[in-house]
Design a protein around this motif. Structure first.
Motif, short mmCIF file in Angstrom:
data_model
loop_
_atom_site.label_atom_id
_atom_site.label_comp_id
_atom_site.label_asym_id
_atom_site.label_seq_id
_atom_site.Cartn_x
_atom_site.Cartn_y
_atom_site.Cartn_z
N PHE A 160 -1.94 -1.05 -63.56
CA PHE A 160 -0.72 -0.63 -64.26
C PHE A 160 -0.06 -1.85 -64.87
O PHE A 160 0.11 -2.88 -64.24
N ALA A 161 0.27 -1.77 -66.15
CA ALA A 161 0.99 -2.84 -66.86
C ALA A 161 0.36 -4.21 -66.64
O ALA A 161 1.07 -5.21 -66.54
N GLY A 162 -0.95 -4.28 -66.58
CA GLY A 162 -1.64 -5.55 -66.37
C GLY A 162 -1.79 -5.94 -64.91
O GLY A 162 -2.44 -6.94 -64.59
N TRP A 163 -1.19 -5.18 -64.00
CA TRP A 163 -1.27 -5.45 -62.57
C TRP A 163 -2.48 -4.73 -61.98
O TRP A 163 -3.04 -3.79 -62.57
N ARG A 164 -2.85 -5.14 -60.75
CA ARG A 164 -3.96 -4.50 -60.05
C ARG A 164 -3.61 -4.39 -58.56
O ARG A 164 -3.18 -5.37 -57.94
N LEU A 165 -3.79 -3.20 -57.99
CA LEU A 165 -3.58 -2.97 -56.55
C LEU A 165 -4.89 -2.49 -55.95
O LEU A 165 -5.47 -1.52 -56.43
N ASP A 166 -5.35 -3.17 -54.90
CA ASP A 166 -6.59 -2.83 -54.22
C ASP A 166 -6.26 -2.27 -52.84
O ASP A 166 -5.71 -2.97 -51.99
N ARG A 167 -6.58 -0.99 -52.63
CA ARG A 167 -6.25 -0.34 -51.36
C ARG A 167 -6.99 -0.97 -50.18
O ARG A 167 -6.42 -1.18 -49.11
N LEU A 168 -8.28 -1.28 -50.36
CA LEU A 168 -9.08 -1.77 -49.24
C LEU A 168 -8.62 -3.15 -48.77
O LEU A 168 -8.44 -3.38 -47.58
N SER A 169 -8.44 -4.07 -49.69
CA SER A 169 -8.05 -5.43 -49.31
C SER A 169 -6.54 -5.57 -49.14
O SER A 169 -6.06 -6.60 -48.67
N ARG A 170 -5.80 -4.52 -49.55
CA ARG A 170 -4.33 -4.53 -49.49
C ARG A 170 -3.78 -5.73 -50.27
O ARG A 170 -2.86 -6.41 -49.82
N ARG A 171 -4.34 -5.95 -51.45
CA ARG A 171 -3.92 -7.06 -52.31
C ARG A 171 -3.32 -6.52 -53.59
O ARG A 171 -3.80 -5.53 -54.16
N VAL A 172 -2.28 -7.18 -54.07
CA VAL A 172 -1.66 -6.86 -55.35
C VAL A 172 -1.70 -8.12 -56.21
O VAL A 172 -1.25 -9.19 -55.77
N VAL A 173 -2.24 -8.00 -57.42
CA VAL A 173 -2.44 -9.15 -58.31
C VAL A 173 -1.66 -8.91 -59.59
O VAL A 173 -1.73 -7.82 -60.18
N ASN A 174 -0.92 -9.92 -60.05
CA ASN A 174 -0.09 -9.78 -61.25
C ASN A 174 -0.92 -10.01 -62.51
O ASN A 174 -2.11 -10.37 -62.44
#
Length: 276
Positions: A177-191
């Motif tokens: 979303f809006a260039g961001w990435r959320l990974d459910r498995l690793s519980r990581r959010v990247v801008n």
């Protein structure tokens, strides 16, 4: 509800009997069937506590104490979701999970464990678990987790029949979303710059809810149900503070406002979200 002392398949009701807590209907009355939840835990106190609490919130909940009893239960009546203890004597939860998820149309599974290492969470999720909940936790948190998994499975309407979603029943693992990435498995959010944005457990849970249900106003009560009650008392002010902190981290990572406050109603996630 199955009595908490029931630890063998002999305690289970016969196939043509609806146990207390299961809102089954006759085939011709057309009424919805409450989602069926089975709790698998060798601790009778946990079985009784969760069964009573989920049943009191209009879910069909019952409990067994082992993998063998679970298989006996499933042999005569399927269920929608299983809450599965990871650490049990004899056959452990991961072995049971592996057997369950080997079937194409298996029920949802929430792993429940005092083991909280990242490796254990990742192994459980990679084996097909829909969620992983750490012990100790409150019945209120478990209810929120159960509702979230049922929602993803298309069973949030309170009925036993799955809604037509067109996308299958597997939960999405990656959200952009809006260039961001959320990974459910690793519980990581990247801008958008490719930088990892550190989030607390409660911030990640709120973020996951927002990307799973964007463009929906989420009330403070709903967010309070979602958050870990072991963090302390949850009230409207606590929710406002947590959302403000999450909003600040998202803004600092670049981009426009993503979480908007809707006066007297709650919070709205604005970006378009793509799930995979």
């Amino acid at each position: 509800m199955l009595n908490a002392a029931c630890s063998t398949a002999a305690c289970l009701p016969p196939a043509d009997v609806t146990g207390p807590g299961l809102s089954a209907t006759t085939p011709d009355d057309g009424a919805p069937v409450a989602p069926r939840i089975v709790i698998v835990d060798d601790d009778p106190g946990i079985r009784e506590l969760l069964t009573d609490y989920l049943t009191s919130h209009s879910l069909g909940a019952e409990a067994v104490a082992s993998g063998a009893a679970l298989r006996e239960r499933l042999s005569y009546r399927p269920c929608d979701l299983i809450i599965l203890d990871m650490m049990m004597p004899g056959e452990d939860g991961l072995s049971i999970l592996r057997t369950l998820t080997s079937a194409a149309d298996h029920p949802a599974v929430i792993m429940f464990s005092a083991v909280t290492s990242e490796v254990d969470r990742v192994v459980a999720l990679e084996l097909g678990a829909d969620d992983y909940v750490s012990k100790p936790n409150s019945p209120r948190e478990m209810l929120a987790r159960v509702r979230a998994v049922l929602r993803r499975r298309g069973l949030a309407n309170g009925g036993g029949e799955k809604e037509e979603t067109g996308s299958g029943t597997a939960p999405a693992l990656l959200f952009t979303f809006a260039g961001w990435r959320l990974d459910r498995l690793s519980r990581r959010v990247v801008n958008p710059a490719g930088e990892l944005v550190p989030l607390s457990d409660s911030e990640f849970e709120m973020m996951l809810l927002f990307v799973e249900e964007p463009h929906v106003v989420h009330s403070r009560e709903k967010l309070a149900d979602l958050l870990h009650s072991r963090e302390g008392g949850i009230n409207d002010r606590t929710i406002d503070v947590k959302v403000s902190r999450l909003r600040a981290k998202l803004m600092a990572g670049g981009g426009d406002e993503m979480v908007r406050t809707v006066r007297s109603r709650g919070y709205l996630f604005l970006p378009q979200v793509r799930a995979a």
